[in-house]
Design a protein around this motif. Structure first.
Motif, short mmCIF file in Angstrom:
data_model
loop_
_atom_site.label_atom_id
_atom_site.label_comp_id
_atom_site.label_asym_id
_atom_site.label_seq_id
_atom_site.Cartn_x
_atom_site.Cartn_y
_atom_site.Cartn_z
N GLY A 626 -10.17 -1.18 -14.26
CA GLY A 626 -11.76 -1.03 -14.14
C GLY A 626 -12.04 -0.98 -12.83
O GLY A 626 -12.88 -0.11 -12.60
N GLY A 627 -11.17 -1.40 -11.84
CA GLY A 627 -11.30 -1.13 -10.24
C GLY A 627 -11.14 0.43 -9.87
O GLY A 627 -11.67 0.87 -9.29
N CYS A 628 -10.28 1.08 -10.99
CA CYS A 628 -9.85 2.38 -10.57
C CYS A 628 -11.19 3.28 -10.92
O CYS A 628 -11.51 4.25 -10.32
CB CYS A 628 -8.69 2.77 -11.27
N LEU A 629 -11.49 3.16 -12.18
CA LEU A 629 -12.82 3.57 -12.73
C LEU A 629 -13.98 3.45 -11.70
O LEU A 629 -14.74 4.44 -11.51
CB LEU A 629 -13.09 3.18 -14.08
N ALA A 630 -14.32 2.43 -11.31
CA ALA A 630 -15.36 2.15 -10.26
C ALA A 630 -15.12 2.85 -9.01
O ALA A 630 -16.05 3.44 -8.31
CB ALA A 630 -15.44 0.62 -10.10
N LEU A 631 -14.03 2.90 -8.62
CA LEU A 631 -13.67 3.84 -7.24
C LEU A 631 -13.94 5.25 -7.63
O LEU A 631 -14.57 5.85 -6.83
CB LEU A 631 -12.27 3.72 -6.69
N MET A 632 -13.61 5.70 -8.80
CA MET A 632 -13.88 7.10 -9.12
C MET A 632 -15.41 7.25 -9.24
O MET A 632 -15.92 8.39 -8.64
CB MET A 632 -13.03 7.41 -10.31
N ASP A 633 -16.22 6.38 -9.77
CA ASP A 633 -17.29 6.42 -9.85
C ASP A 633 -18.02 6.58 -8.76
O ASP A 633 -19.32 7.12 -8.74
CB ASP A 633 -18.15 5.16 -10.92
N ALA A 634 -17.67 5.84 -7.70
CA ALA A 634 -18.40 5.97 -6.19
C ALA A 634 -17.84 6.95 -5.72
O ALA A 634 -18.53 7.22 -4.42
CB ALA A 634 -17.81 4.46 -5.72
N GLY A 635 -17.11 7.89 -6.16
CA GLY A 635 -16.68 9.23 -5.19
C GLY A 635 -15.80 8.83 -4.35
O GLY A 635 -15.50 9.84 -3.36
N VAL A 636 -14.88 7.75 -4.48
CA VAL A 636 -13.88 7.64 -3.44
C VAL A 636 -12.78 8.64 -4.07
O VAL A 636 -12.22 8.69 -5.17
CB VAL A 636 -13.35 6.34 -3.73
N PRO A 637 -12.23 9.59 -3.10
CA PRO A 637 -11.11 10.82 -3.39
C PRO A 637 -9.78 10.07 -3.50
O PRO A 637 -9.05 10.41 -2.87
CB PRO A 637 -11.51 11.77 -2.29
N ILE A 638 -9.55 9.29 -4.57
CA ILE A 638 -8.28 8.54 -4.57
C ILE A 638 -7.37 9.71 -5.12
O ILE A 638 -7.57 10.67 -5.66
CB ILE A 638 -8.32 7.59 -5.88
N VAL A 639 -6.08 9.43 -4.89
CA VAL A 639 -5.00 10.38 -4.86
C VAL A 639 -4.67 10.91 -6.65
O VAL A 639 -4.42 11.76 -7.14
CB VAL A 639 -3.57 9.98 -4.60
N SER A 640 -4.75 9.66 -7.34
CA SER A 640 -4.61 9.75 -8.94
C SER A 640 -5.03 8.51 -9.48
O SER A 640 -5.25 7.57 -8.72
CB SER A 640 -3.30 10.20 -9.31
N PRO A 641 -5.60 8.61 -10.70
CA PRO A 641 -5.80 7.33 -11.49
C PRO A 641 -4.71 6.43 -11.73
O PRO A 641 -3.51 6.86 -11.67
CB PRO A 641 -6.27 7.65 -12.69
N VAL A 642 -5.03 5.08 -11.59
CA VAL A 642 -3.81 3.90 -11.54
C VAL A 642 -4.40 2.86 -12.93
O VAL A 642 -5.41 2.70 -13.01
CB VAL A 642 -3.96 3.29 -10.38
N ALA A 643 -3.37 2.87 -13.63
CA ALA A 643 -3.65 1.69 -14.70
C ALA A 643 -2.73 0.66 -14.50
O ALA A 643 -1.47 0.64 -14.02
CB ALA A 643 -3.68 2.57 -16.11
N GLY A 644 -2.81 -0.18 -15.42
CA GLY A 644 -1.83 -1.52 -15.34
C GLY A 644 -1.43 -1.95 -16.67
O GLY A 644 -2.54 -2.09 -17.50
N ILE A 645 -0.55 -2.68 -17.02
CA ILE A 645 -0.37 -3.26 -18.19
C ILE A 645 0.71 -4.56 -18.24
O ILE A 645 1.41 -4.70 -17.21
CB ILE A 645 0.60 -2.18 -19.07
N ALA A 646 0.28 -5.45 -18.98
CA ALA A 646 1.28 -6.76 -19.05
C ALA A 646 2.12 -6.66 -20.10
O ALA A 646 1.75 -6.38 -20.98
CB ALA A 646 0.23 -7.82 -19.05
N MET A 647 3.40 -6.87 -19.90
CA MET A 647 4.57 -6.88 -20.89
C MET A 647 4.94 -8.48 -21.06
O MET A 647 4.99 -9.23 -20.14
CB MET A 647 5.59 -6.19 -20.40
N GLY A 648 5.32 -8.70 -22.19
CA GLY A 648 5.96 -10.12 -22.67
C GLY A 648 7.27 -10.16 -23.26
O GLY A 648 7.55 -9.08 -23.41
N MET A 649 7.67 -10.99 -23.23
CA MET A 649 9.11 -11.47 -23.98
C MET A 649 9.02 -12.43 -24.65
O MET A 649 8.71 -13.54 -24.24
CB MET A 649 10.17 -11.27 -22.74
#
Length: 980
Positions: A626-649
């Motif tokens: 969500g933070g990455c999408l908000a940055l792009m919506d604000a026009g911040v020229p990020i290098v590339s989109p970033v996503a996160g995932i939680a793994m379990g065991m």
């Protein structure tokens, strides 16, 4: 002609060497309408002798003078205003010369340099019409030369080893106390200092106490427990505190009472680093309140103390009688100049693409906390293995230290597990648990929670009748049984309690631009986890300032995470963020930092807020998305989109394989649910883009994780991360091309350091006037002369910039913080003009103009200089002790409170150094003004402030207001809390 912004400096240097033109300068382009006022150094634009394409071009000649271009010019490209995305930024080059062949040669050189550049994003520019876009303004600064690439040099070190020795120290009781010392050489290049752990000399009344030294850095850690166990709880009562004492670096706290206060954010993060690897190794059923405390007593500023704090606290816990199963140690790993570095220095970390903290035992890894610059998974595994080598030798040394200095572990207060309980519960409730898991599906959290609660009530009622006084053993076994059944379901059917495959991601929905007045906003939903993220842009004054023992840290980007109780349908405390919120926010923040543009390319401070509105698994990774999408919506020229995932065991039993997770006994899950997190044995969070990782965090509830299993989890996480990125691109493929109109425009410029005072003015009056007169939002001036001007009106910003240039253009500095300054503002030091008017009369009263304010006093001009400005006025110093008849604690605050630019003072003559002395106090005394409380003066801090009496009329004494000590303490505490 076409070229990208990255080639601008190369073009300049090639052009300089390629042809002998009169002069050349890199300039941004400005609209034609503003060209007539763009240069104060030119009397009039030469419109008759130059074409429209160079009407606003200013040429800098060899002698430093400037003039409008009159010869033939080649104008290439367009300069965009600060804040545009990189892909839409262009620069212009103006070249002036009388030889058309020279100009053609330079144009060819430009083409040559540009053709070698890989960046082809910029569109062709029509050189015949360089004024086609009114949004561009003369705001670009020439970039400095690229610094020399950093070269890593590592010192040779002794091979890995450890040694324990014993010495004697006098005891307070008159005997001799043994002092044991462990010396560990880590054996990695670049870390020559051994780690020295000592016990038996300091903190002898604690359960266990150690000092840990490395170089000139010293930490002190203790471990204590209560004598009585708590029988009314079913969890481990472990608390951890860590403090970076300012005195360790030769400083003191900036708080009102000069005392280190409540834990700062970075101290809370270190507490979490200490807690996470130690908690799973303490024996099940331990119910004594246990506390780990650590302090930094001496800090040499060479390396960070975070891994040392983990090792010191773990050593104290290992030497105490708390039943810790194995010794634990920690290490930090960096990746610099293509090489892994153990415990890198602070200077080396400035050039590192990896910041990895690892904790574990000699057998396996227990905890990982890391941030990286889009590094591949294979390098992460290599870095963990590299750091674990240093952990092994420390743990082996701690084992030997424990044999000679450790206490016998206390297991007698842990209740034995009831015989037959496990078998009875498996026989009675396995089928019920299987039916609850079989009913799972998307959106099944509420149904499964209700069924699990009903089962828990049934188990407690039936089992307590059979096993009285074993309430917490029954609860523990129910949790273990549910975990085993979850493992069996996943390992045999390859499905999970909600019906998903092991590597399947929940349904994702994303939306942006929700709130009209917010700079950037996004709603990210993954299954039953949802966050509302917002991004706010501001000038450098919006930076987050953090006071640390390593110095003041200013964070340009920060993410603040909020987890209200309503997101899980509960009620609870709402207020300052808890430790969990601080940790999760920091994790999401580190995930996004590598994607941000540099401050030179995008000079905004950035704040992201993540409000968790629903939670059923990994809201921190949802905050990354969500933070990455908000940055792009604000026009911040990020290098590339970033996503996160939680793994379990999932493990069938924590004790299988000696408690260490391996490929033989572990099931890896992608995008875990809250239940899978609670009942599982691993929480592994990974964030990054399509090419590499930006951050990851590992927590283990068993006794470790092998590197092979970690690699399998990372590979599976990469597949899930790519899927999430695909879903995010459906909402927004990249940053918006323009900033929202609600974002203030920011302009950066540089002024001479000795002219800073001219921009700030006495008491900050000049800078406040600039902000008010031009309708700006802020002007921020750094100590190195960098100035950032922000506002919403570009025309007013340009006028303010020109005013600042004019203020700093004259000779003579203004000091660094509004003082008098001195010097010529650059180049060779010129002799300072001296006052040449009539001499002042000693004892005479003058009305002086304030020219500078310092902690020690105020400078005033009491006699004017020459009208043409060729010579200065006569200045003198009114010392702080002569400002008022009572003590003045702050010159700046005192003068600002008077709201005046002049002061009446009496000239006292020159001191031994020939400096002119002034006194406002003498003026007040001559008028009969007395201190509050009578002529005897007031007592400030135990010292009487005696007032000098005059023959003039005496004013009526004002009754002194007295406060009790309790009132003073309350006020002091309120001020301290406000400042923190």
């Amino acid at each position: 002609m076409r070229f990208p912004p990255s080639a601008v400096l190369s073009v300049v240097f090639v052009a300089a060497a390629y042809s002998g033109v009169d002069a050349f300068v890199v300039l941004p382009r400005r609209p034609v309408a503003s060209s007539s006022s763009s240069s104060s150094s030119s009397s009039s634009p030469s419109s008759s002798s130059s074409s429209s394409s160079n009407a606003d071009i200013i040429v800098v000649n060899d002698d430093g003078s400037s003039s409008p271009s009159r010869g033939k010019s080649v104008v290439v490209g367009v300069a965009g205003w600060v804040g545009r995305p990189r892909s839409s930024r262009r620069a212009s080059i103006a070249v002036d010369g009388s030889d058309e062949e020279d100009l053609a040669d330079i144009a060819s050189a430009v083409d040559y340099v540009v053709d070698d550049d890989d960046d082809d994003d910029d569109a062709d520019v029509d050189a015949s019409n360089p004024h086609d876009d009114d949004e561009f303004a003369d705001l670009a600064e020439p970039r400095p030369e690229e610094p020399e690439p950093y070269r890593l040099i590592l010192e040779d070190v002794p091979p890995p080893s450890y040694d324990v020795n014993e010495s004697e120290h006098p005891s307070p009781a008159g005997g001799i106390d043994p002092v044991h010392r462990l010396t560990v050489n880590l054996g990695k290049p670049g870390h020559p200092e051994p780690i020295i752990i000592e016990t038996g000399r300091i903190g002898r009344q604690a359960g266990a106490a150690v000092t840990l030294a490395r170089g000139d850095t010293v930490l002190y850690a203790t471990a204590c427990r209560d004598d009585d166990r708590r029988d009314n709880i079913d969890f481990l009562p472990l608390s951890v505190e860590h403090q970076e004492r300012f005195s360790s670096a030769g400083m003191t706290s900036g708080a009102f009472n000069k005392r280190d206060g409540r834990p700062a954010e970075h101290e809370i993060l270190v507490c979490r680093l200490i807690d996470r690897p130690l908690r799973p190794l303490i024996a099940d059923g331990w119910r004594h309140e246990t506390q780990l405390l650590s302090w930094i007593l001496s800090y040499d500023g060479v390396r960070t103390c975070d891994p040392l704090a983990i090792t010191a606290s773990a050593a104290a816990l290992w030497l105490s009688d708390v039943p810790l199963s194995k010794p634990v140690a920690a290490a930090m790993v960096g990746y610099i100049d293509g090489q892994l570095v153990l415990n890198p220095t602070v200077e080396q970390m400035k050039h590192s693409r990896l910041n990895l903290t690892i904790a574990g035992t000699k057998d396996a890894v227990l905890m990982i906390e890391g941030a990286a610059d889009f590094l591949p998974e294979s390098l992460m595994v290599e870095a963990v293995s590299f750091g674990h080598d240093a952990i092994k030798v420390q743990c082996l040394g701690l084992e030997e230290l424990g044999k000679v200095a450790g206490k016998v572990k206390k297991y007698d207060s842990i209740d034995p597990f009831p015989d037959g309980l496990r078998e009875a519960m498996e026989e009675s409730y396995t089928s019920i648990i299987d039916s609850i898991y079989a009913s799972g599906g998307p959106g099944s959290k509420a149904d499964q929670s209700s069924a699990t609660s009903a089962l828990s009530s049934l188990v407690m009622e039936e089992m307590e009748a059979i096993y009285p006084d074993q309430r917490y053993a029954i609860k523990s076994e129910l949790k273990a049984l549910m975990c085993r059944r979850m493992y069996d379901l996943a390992s045999t059917t390859h499905t999970r309690i909600d019906g998903r495959r092991l590597d399947e991601i929940r349904a994702i929905d994303a939306d942006v631009g929700l709130f009209p007045r917010v700079h950037g906003s996004a709603l990210f939903t993954r299954g039953q986890t949802q966050v509302v993220a917002t991004a706010t842009l501001g000038d450098s004054g919006m930076r987050q300032k953090i006071d640390r023992i390593s110095g003041m840290e200013q964070k340009r980007f920060y993410l603040q995470y909020t987890f209200p109780p309503s997101c899980v349908g509960e009620t609870g405390r709402v207020g300052a963020p808890g430790r969990r919120e601080v940790g999760h926010g920091n994790l999401a923040e580190r995930a996004l930092i590598p994607a941000l543009p540099s401050e030179d390319d995008f000079p905004y401070a950035i704040r992201v807020e993540s409000l968790v509105t629903e939670s059923n698994g990994s809201s921190s990774m949802a905050s990354v998305c969500g933070g990455c999408l908000a940055l792009m919506d604000a026009g911040v020229p990020i290098v590339s989109p970033v996503a996160g995932i939680a793994m379990g065991m999932l493990l069938k039993d924590k004790k299988d394989g000696g408690g260490v997770a391996t490929d033989d006994n572990a099931v890896i899950l992608s995008d875990i649910l809250g239940t899978e997190d609670a009942l599982g044995t691993m929480d592994f969070k990974v964030a990054g883009n399509r090419e590499g990782i930006t951050t990851f965090q590992l927590d283990i509830k068993c006794e470790g994780l092998t590197l092979e299993t970690m690699k399998r989890a990372l590979d599976q996480a990469r597949v899930g991360r790519l899927h999430i990125l695909d879903e995010m691109e459906k909402a927004l493929t990249g940053p918006r091309s323009d900033l929202p109109p609600t974002v203030p425009k920011v302009v950066k410029m540089k002024i001479p350091e000795d002219s800073i005072g001219k921009v700030i003015g006495p008491g900050g009056r000049q800078i406040r006037a600039l902000i008010e007169d031009f309708g700006l939002t802020n002007i921020d001036v750094e100590e190195n002369g960098e100035v950032q001007v922000s506002g919403f009106d570009m025309e007013q910003i340009e006028k303010a910039r020109e005013m600042i240039v004019a203020l700093t253009a004259s000779t003579g500095g203004g000091g660094r913080r509004g003082g008098r300054g001195g010097g010529s503002g650059g180049g060779e030091m010129q002799p300072r003009p001296e006052y040449v008017g009539p001499a002042p009369e000693e004892g005479k009263t003058y009305t002086g103009k304030i020219t500078g304010i310092h902690q020690f006093g105020v400078f005033l001009e009491i006699l004017p200089g020459a009208e043409d400005g060729s010579t200065p006025g006569l200045e003198g110093l009114c010392h702080v002790s002569d400002l008022h008849i009572e003590r003045v604690r702050s010159c700046e605050g005192f003068v600002r409170g008077m709201n005046t630019e002049t002061l009446e003072v009496i000239y006292l003559g020159k001191n031994k150094k020939g400096q002119h002395q002034l006194s406002r106090k003498a003026v007040l005394e001559a008028r009969g003004v007395k201190p509050r409380g009578g002529s005897a003066g007031r007592d400030y801090g135990g010292r009487k402030m005696e007032s000098r009496q005059s023959d003039g009329p005496s004013a009526a004494a004002t009754p002194e207001i007295q406060m009790s000590k309790e009132e003073i303490d309350v006020i002091a505490e309120a001020i301290e809390n406000a400042m923190e």
